[in-house]
Design a protein around this motif. Structure first.
Motif, short mmCIF file in Angstrom:
data_model
loop_
_atom_site.label_atom_id
_atom_site.label_comp_id
_atom_site.label_asym_id
_atom_site.label_seq_id
_atom_site.Cartn_x
_atom_site.Cartn_y
_atom_site.Cartn_z
N ALA A 23 0.85 -1.00 0.15
CA ALA A 23 -0.03 -0.02 -0.08
C ALA A 23 0.86 1.31 -0.09
N ALA A 24 0.56 2.14 -0.90
CA ALA A 24 1.26 3.40 -0.93
C ALA A 24 0.43 4.45 -0.29
N SER A 25 1.26 5.19 0.75
CA SER A 25 0.54 6.24 1.53
C SER A 25 1.30 7.42 1.54
N GLY A 26 0.73 8.63 1.87
CA GLY A 26 1.06 9.99 1.80
C GLY A 26 0.65 10.78 0.98
N SER A 27 1.00 11.85 0.51
CA SER A 27 0.58 13.03 -0.26
C SER A 27 0.90 12.47 -1.82
N MET A 28 0.03 12.19 -2.58
CA MET A 28 0.30 11.70 -3.89
C MET A 28 -0.80 12.13 -5.16
N LEU A 29 0.02 12.77 -5.96
CA LEU A 29 -0.97 12.97 -7.12
C LEU A 29 -1.35 12.00 -8.24
N SER A 30 -0.09 10.96 -8.37
CA SER A 30 -0.31 10.07 -9.48
C SER A 30 0.71 8.94 -9.09
N ILE A 31 0.18 7.74 -9.58
CA ILE A 31 1.07 6.48 -9.47
C ILE A 31 1.06 5.97 -10.85
N LYS A 32 2.33 5.93 -11.40
CA LYS A 32 2.34 5.68 -12.94
C LYS A 32 2.61 3.85 -12.81
N SER A 33 3.36 3.66 -12.43
CA SER A 33 3.87 1.89 -12.55
C SER A 33 4.11 1.67 -10.96
N MET A 34 3.65 0.42 -10.70
CA MET A 34 3.83 -0.50 -9.36
C MET A 34 4.48 -1.57 -9.99
N GLY A 35 5.34 -2.43 -8.97
CA GLY A 35 5.89 -3.52 -9.51
C GLY A 35 6.48 -4.16 -7.99
N ARG A 45 19.17 -7.82 -7.16
CA ARG A 45 17.74 -7.88 -7.08
C ARG A 45 17.19 -7.73 -8.60
N GLU A 46 16.00 -8.52 -8.69
CA GLU A 46 15.60 -8.72 -10.08
C GLU A 46 13.90 -8.54 -9.91
N LEU A 47 13.72 -7.82 -11.23
CA LEU A 47 11.85 -7.63 -11.31
C LEU A 47 11.35 -8.99 -11.54
N VAL A 48 10.27 -9.08 -10.81
CA VAL A 48 9.27 -10.19 -10.46
C VAL A 48 8.10 -9.97 -11.65
N ALA A 49 7.59 -8.62 -11.51
CA ALA A 49 6.49 -8.50 -12.08
C ALA A 49 6.03 -6.70 -12.07
N SER A 50 5.53 -6.19 -13.01
CA SER A 50 5.09 -4.78 -12.65
C SER A 50 3.92 -4.71 -13.42
N ILE A 51 3.17 -3.60 -13.20
CA ILE A 51 1.97 -3.15 -13.68
C ILE A 51 1.63 -1.62 -13.84
N ILE A 52 1.39 -1.17 -14.82
CA ILE A 52 1.05 0.44 -15.04
C ILE A 52 -0.27 0.74 -14.84
N SER A 53 -0.58 2.09 -14.56
CA SER A 53 -1.89 2.43 -14.26
C SER A 53 -2.86 2.01 -15.14
N GLY A 54 -2.63 1.79 -16.45
CA GLY A 54 -3.64 1.48 -17.40
C GLY A 54 -4.03 -0.20 -17.52
N GLY A 55 -3.11 -0.92 -16.78
CA GLY A 55 -3.27 -2.13 -16.47
C GLY A 55 -2.56 -3.23 -17.21
N SER A 56 -1.77 -2.85 -17.97
CA SER A 56 -0.64 -3.60 -18.74
C SER A 56 0.39 -4.30 -17.73
N THR A 57 0.74 -5.44 -17.87
CA THR A 57 1.64 -6.01 -16.92
C THR A 57 2.72 -6.68 -17.83
N ASN A 58 3.67 -6.82 -17.00
CA ASN A 58 4.98 -7.48 -17.32
C ASN A 58 5.31 -8.58 -16.36
N TYR A 59 6.10 -9.65 -16.72
CA TYR A 59 6.52 -10.65 -15.83
C TYR A 59 7.80 -11.27 -16.31
N ALA A 60 8.67 -11.76 -15.12
CA ALA A 60 9.80 -12.48 -15.44
C ALA A 60 9.57 -13.79 -15.83
N ASP A 61 10.37 -14.32 -16.82
CA ASP A 61 10.05 -15.51 -17.38
C ASP A 61 9.87 -16.62 -16.22
#
Length: 123
Positions: A23-35, A45-61
């Motif tokens: 959960a993101a908290s604090g004063s925020m105007l916009s969140i672009k991507s979360m992952g 450290r490696e990327l597992v998965a990400s999602i942008i505000s529009g809903g598109s996702t990306n996953y590690a193989d």
């Protein structure tokens, strides 16, 4: 001050499931991507998965077909549903997000990290 707070880690047997939340908290105007990233002992450290505000996702193989990332924009929260867990999924999982905050001094997206949550897959 923007903060990312993770929860849901723990110990699970191989083949089991866990659901992580961030959960993101604090004063925020916009969140672009979360992952989610992870870091196992002795590894980078490696990327597992990400999602942008529009809903598109990306996953590690390594997690495709087993993990599902989703987000609730109204709650500023991102989730990671992890199924069919394997011992090699053992790591500290970190939440990551690009957030624009009015308190940052500049109106641009800044990258934030959570404190991490331990996931251990073992019998």
């Amino acid at each position: 001050q923007v903060q990312l707070v993770e929860s849901g880690g723990g110990l699970v047997q191989p083949g089991g499931s866990l659901r992580l939340s961030c959960a993101a908290s604090g004063s925020m105007l916009s969140i672009k991507s979360m992952g989610w990233y992870r870091q196992a002992p002795g590894k980078e450290r490696e990327l597992v998965a990400s999602i942008i505000s529009g809903g598109s996702t990306n996953y590690a193989d390594a997690v495709k077909g087993r993990f599902t990332i989703s987000r609730d924009n109204a709650k500023n929260t991102v989730y990671l549903q992890m199924n069919s867990l394997k011992p090699e999924d053992t790591a500290v999982y970190y939440c990551n997000a690009d957030i624009m905050s009015p308190n940052a001094g500049v109106l641009k997206y800044i990258n934030y990290w959570g404190q991490g949550t331990q996931v251990t897959v073992s019998s």
